[in-house]
Design a protein around this motif. Structure first.
Motif, PDB file in Angstrom:
ATOM      1  N   LYS A 197       2.906 -34.535 -25.205  1.00 11.07           N
ATOM      2  CA  LYS A 197       2.867 -33.240 -24.528  1.00 11.07           C
ATOM      3  C   LYS A 197       1.707 -32.384 -25.029  1.00 11.07           C
ATOM      4  O   LYS A 197       1.049 -31.691 -24.243  1.00 11.07           O
ATOM      5  CB  LYS A 197       4.199 -32.513 -24.735  1.00 11.07           C
ATOM      6  CG  LYS A 197       5.365 -33.152 -23.996  1.00 11.07           C
ATOM      7  CD  LYS A 197       6.643 -32.359 -24.214  1.00 11.07           C
ATOM      8  CE  LYS A 197       7.798 -32.973 -23.413  1.00 11.07           C
ATOM      9  NZ  LYS A 197       9.064 -32.241 -23.611  1.00 11.07           N
ATOM     10  N   ILE A 198       1.472 -32.411 -26.328  1.00 13.57           N
ATOM     11  CA  ILE A 198       0.358 -31.649 -26.882  1.00 13.57           C
ATOM     12  C   ILE A 198      -0.964 -32.167 -26.328  1.00 13.57           C
ATOM     13  O   ILE A 198      -1.851 -31.384 -25.953  1.00 13.57           O
ATOM     14  CB  ILE A 198       0.373 -31.725 -28.418  1.00 13.57           C
ATOM     15  CG1 ILE A 198       1.577 -30.972 -28.985  1.00 13.57           C
ATOM     16  CG2 ILE A 198      -0.921 -31.158 -28.999  1.00 13.57           C
ATOM     17  CD1 ILE A 198       1.752 -31.135 -30.476  1.00 13.57           C
ATOM     18  N   ALA A 199      -1.096 -33.489 -26.236  1.00 13.30           N
ATOM     19  CA  ALA A 199      -2.321 -34.076 -25.693  1.00 13.30           C
ATOM     20  C   ALA A 199      -2.498 -33.690 -24.230  1.00 13.30           C
ATOM     21  O   ALA A 199      -3.600 -33.342 -23.776  1.00 13.30           O
ATOM     22  CB  ALA A 199      -2.284 -35.592 -25.841  1.00 13.30           C
ATOM     23  N   GLU A 200      -1.359 -33.716 -23.472  1.00 18.79           N
ATOM     24  CA  GLU A 200      -1.433 -33.351 -22.059  1.00 18.79           C
ATOM     25  C   GLU A 200      -1.812 -31.884 -21.891  1.00 18.79           C
ATOM     26  O   GLU A 200      -2.623 -31.520 -21.019  1.00 18.79           O
ATOM     27  CB  GLU A 200      -0.079 -33.629 -21.399  1.00 18.79           C
ATOM     28  CG  GLU A 200      -0.062 -33.359 -19.902  1.00 18.79           C
ATOM     29  CD  GLU A 200       1.293 -33.681 -19.284  1.00 18.79           C
ATOM     30  OE1 GLU A 200       1.462 -33.417 -18.081  1.00 18.79           O
ATOM     31  OE2 GLU A 200       2.154 -34.196 -20.030  1.00 18.79           O
ATOM     32  N   ALA A 201      -1.240 -31.035 -22.756  1.00 18.43           N
ATOM     33  CA  ALA A 201      -1.574 -29.607 -22.691  1.00 18.43           C
ATOM     34  C   ALA A 201      -3.036 -29.366 -23.049  1.00 18.43           C
ATOM     35  O   ALA A 201      -3.720 -28.553 -22.411  1.00 18.43           O
ATOM     36  CB  ALA A 201      -0.655 -28.827 -23.629  1.00 18.43           C
ATOM     37  N   ASN A 202      -3.506 -30.079 -24.062  1.00 17.88           N
ATOM     38  CA  ASN A 202      -4.908 -29.906 -24.448  1.00 17.88           C
ATOM     39  C   ASN A 202      -5.853 -30.348 -23.333  1.00 17.88           C
ATOM     40  O   ASN A 202      -6.891 -29.718 -23.086  1.00 17.88           O
ATOM     41  CB  ASN A 202      -5.201 -30.709 -25.721  1.00 17.88           C
ATOM     42  CG  ASN A 202      -4.572 -30.097 -26.954  1.00 17.88           C
ATOM     43  OD1 ASN A 202      -4.318 -28.900 -26.984  1.00 17.88           O
ATOM     44  ND2 ASN A 202      -4.302 -30.911 -27.961  1.00 17.88           N
ATOM     45  N   ILE A 203      -5.476 -31.439 -22.655  1.00 17.44           N
ATOM     46  CA  ILE A 203      -6.307 -31.900 -21.532  1.00 17.44           C
ATOM     47  C   ILE A 203      -6.305 -30.847 -20.413  1.00 17.44           C
ATOM     48  O   ILE A 203      -7.340 -30.542 -19.808  1.00 17.44           O
ATOM     49  CB  ILE A 203      -5.785 -33.254 -21.017  1.00 17.44           C
ATOM     50  CG1 ILE A 203      -6.003 -34.342 -22.074  1.00 17.44           C
ATOM     51  CG2 ILE A 203      -6.488 -33.637 -19.711  1.00 17.44           C
ATOM     52  CD1 ILE A 203      -5.383 -35.673 -21.702  1.00 17.44           C
ATOM     53  N   HIS A 204      -5.107 -30.263 -20.141  1.00 16.92           N
ATOM     54  CA  HIS A 204      -4.999 -29.242 -19.098  1.00 16.92           C
ATOM     55  C   HIS A 204      -5.856 -28.032 -19.439  1.00 16.92           C
ATOM     56  O   HIS A 204      -6.608 -27.516 -18.584  1.00 16.92           O
ATOM     57  CB  HIS A 204      -3.533 -28.840 -18.933  1.00 16.92           C
ATOM     58  CG  HIS A 204      -3.311 -27.731 -17.955  1.00 16.92           C
ATOM     59  ND1 HIS A 204      -3.470 -27.897 -16.591  1.00 16.92           N
ATOM     60  CD2 HIS A 204      -2.943 -26.422 -18.152  1.00 16.92           C
ATOM     61  CE1 HIS A 204      -3.222 -26.747 -15.975  1.00 16.92           C
ATOM     62  NE2 HIS A 204      -2.885 -25.838 -16.901  1.00 16.92           N
ATOM     63  N   PHE A 205      -5.749 -27.562 -20.695  1.00 17.25           N
ATOM     64  CA  PHE A 205      -6.543 -26.403 -21.107  1.00 17.25           C
ATOM     65  C   PHE A 205      -8.035 -26.728 -21.082  1.00 17.25           C
ATOM     66  O   PHE A 205      -8.860 -25.877 -20.731  1.00 17.25           O
ATOM     67  CB  PHE A 205      -6.127 -25.943 -22.502  1.00 17.25           C
ATOM     68  CG  PHE A 205      -4.754 -25.322 -22.539  1.00 17.25           C
ATOM     69  CD1 PHE A 205      -4.322 -24.478 -21.518  1.00 17.25           C
ATOM     70  CD2 PHE A 205      -3.888 -25.583 -23.596  1.00 17.25           C
ATOM     71  CE1 PHE A 205      -3.053 -23.901 -21.544  1.00 17.25           C
ATOM     72  CE2 PHE A 205      -2.624 -25.011 -23.629  1.00 17.25           C
ATOM     73  CZ  PHE A 205      -2.206 -24.177 -22.603  1.00 17.25           C
ATOM     74  N   ALA A 206      -8.374 -27.940 -21.457  1.00 11.97           N
ATOM     75  CA  ALA A 206      -9.783 -28.326 -21.444  1.00 11.97           C
ATOM     76  C   ALA A 206     -10.338 -28.333 -20.024  1.00 11.97           C
ATOM     77  O   ALA A 206     -11.476 -27.897 -19.784  1.00 11.97           O
ATOM     78  CB  ALA A 206      -9.953 -29.712 -22.073  1.00 11.97           C
TER      79      ALA A 206
END
Length: 372
Positions: free
Chosen positions: A319-328
């Motif tokens: 989830k953290i990786a997915e959120a970071n990708i979304h924010f990026a």
């Protein structure tokens, strides 16, 4: 223990702040981190031991071994840490296995590399004994080769020398027999070779003359034989036959102590075979299983990560990786919008500047025309 736990967490490549939130995952990543750490430790010992034999005899051999051991251990540690931390638990089992396959192959290669020097140390005593046998056998072969070359090269001189020795032996036997017959002739002993008349008569003088001729010939043959022996001895020195000797026990110990990595590696391979060339199954299995053990130990972190079920930590990391990708992606879109706006503003300003330049140029041309 908290410091040790955090250290092993770091070794496992886990995100520590996230892992703290899920106590059920703590022990698993302590085990993974400990496995990675001890694999790197074995790699450091293995690399240092191998480098020590590379620089054997050098006064800085220990320093080089320590430096290379630390460097090699750090490299293996970093590689294992990356391999384990990069396995994604979100995919299916087949996807995870496919993703881990290159890493498993790499782990097998690393296991083979780090296991060999440690095997050399484990079987050090047997390797030394096999090296001594090999060195002694090699020296025997070298001496035999030198002898064969010498005999082929000086076959004519050796044949002449043998003929002189045979002639000398024959003359010595004849002289002894002739001297005995002369004594019989002088003392009047009657035989089929003597007259039976005592005194130094005609027959005695004849026998003495024959004896003298034989002694003169023996002297000549002896001189020629001595010259030939001296010549052949010098030739042996020149060809290295006289100077080449079998190794003593002390020399064999010294040679086995300074043997290089290649010789010791060859000797380790030869331990699996008996002197007659048949396979020594017990030694072969012992060496093989030690190598398999280190390969398994190197692959163990990957296997543990694959076999462990998907836990809350894995879900949180995903989830953290997915959120970071979304924010990026949002940041990227915002940067693109800002860039486009800036570009439009700069374009408008450039158009206005060009208009002013054109107007000024027209006014200048008009004024110059009016002046003319």
């Amino acid at each position: 223990m908290k410091k040790v736990t955090r250290f092993f967490w770091f070794c496992s490549g886990a995100h520590i702040d996230t892992l703290k939130k899920y106590p059920i995952e703590h022990n698993k990543y302590v085990g993974i981190g400990a496995t990675i750490f001890f694999t790197a430790l074995f790699a450091a010992l293995s690399g240092g031991y191998a480098m020590y034999f590379v620089f054997a005899g050098n006064e800085f051999a220990t320093v080089f071994a320590i430096l290379f051991g630390l460097l090699w251990g750090t490299a293996i540690f970093n590689m294992d840490r990356y391999i384990v931390s990069s396995i994604n638990k979100e995919g299916s089992t087949n996807q995870q296995i496919l993703q881990a396959s290159p890493r498993i192959l790499l782990a097998i290669m690393i296991g083979v590399v780090i296991s060999r020097p440690l095997e050399l140390k484990i079987f050090d005593k047997e390797i030394r004994q096999r090296l001594k046998t090999a060195y002694l056998k090699g020296q025997h072969t070298k001496i035999d080769s030198l002898q064969k070359t010498y005999q082929q090269k000086y076959a004519q001189e050796l044949g002449k020398n043998n003929d002189l020795k045979k002639e000398k032996d024959s003359l010595e036997r004849d002289i002894n027999r002739s001297r005995y017959e002369l004594n019989q002739e002088v003392f009047g002993d009657k035989t089929n070779q003597t007259s039976g008349i005592s005194g130094y008569g005609t027959y005695a003088k004849q026998k003495a003359q024959v004896l003298q001729e034989k002694e003169d010939r023996l002297k000549t043959v002896t001189e020629n034989l001595g010259q030939m022996d001296d010549y052949l001895s010098r030739r042996k020195d020149y060809e290295g036959v006289n100077s080449t000797r079998l190794f003593s026990d002390k020399q064999l110990d010294s040679l086995s102590n300074v043997a290089g990595f290649a010789d010791r590696n060859w000797a380790l391979g030869q331990l699996s075979y008996n002197v007659d060339g048949t396979r020594d199954l017990d030694t072969y299995l012992a060496i093989s299983f030690i190598g398999y053990l280190f390969i398994l130990f190197e692959c163990l972190p990957v296997f543990v990560k694959l076999m462990s079920p998907k836990g809350p930590y894995d879900t949180a990391i995903a989830k953290i990786a997915e959120a970071n990708i979304h924010f990026a992606e949002k940041d990227k879109d915002r940067d693109i919008a800002v860039t486009d706006s800036t570009y439009d503003h700069n374009l408008d300003a450039d158009v206005e500047r060009r208009k002013r330049i054109i107007t000024a140029q027209s006014d200048y041309d008009y004024g110059r025309h009016s002046f003319d």
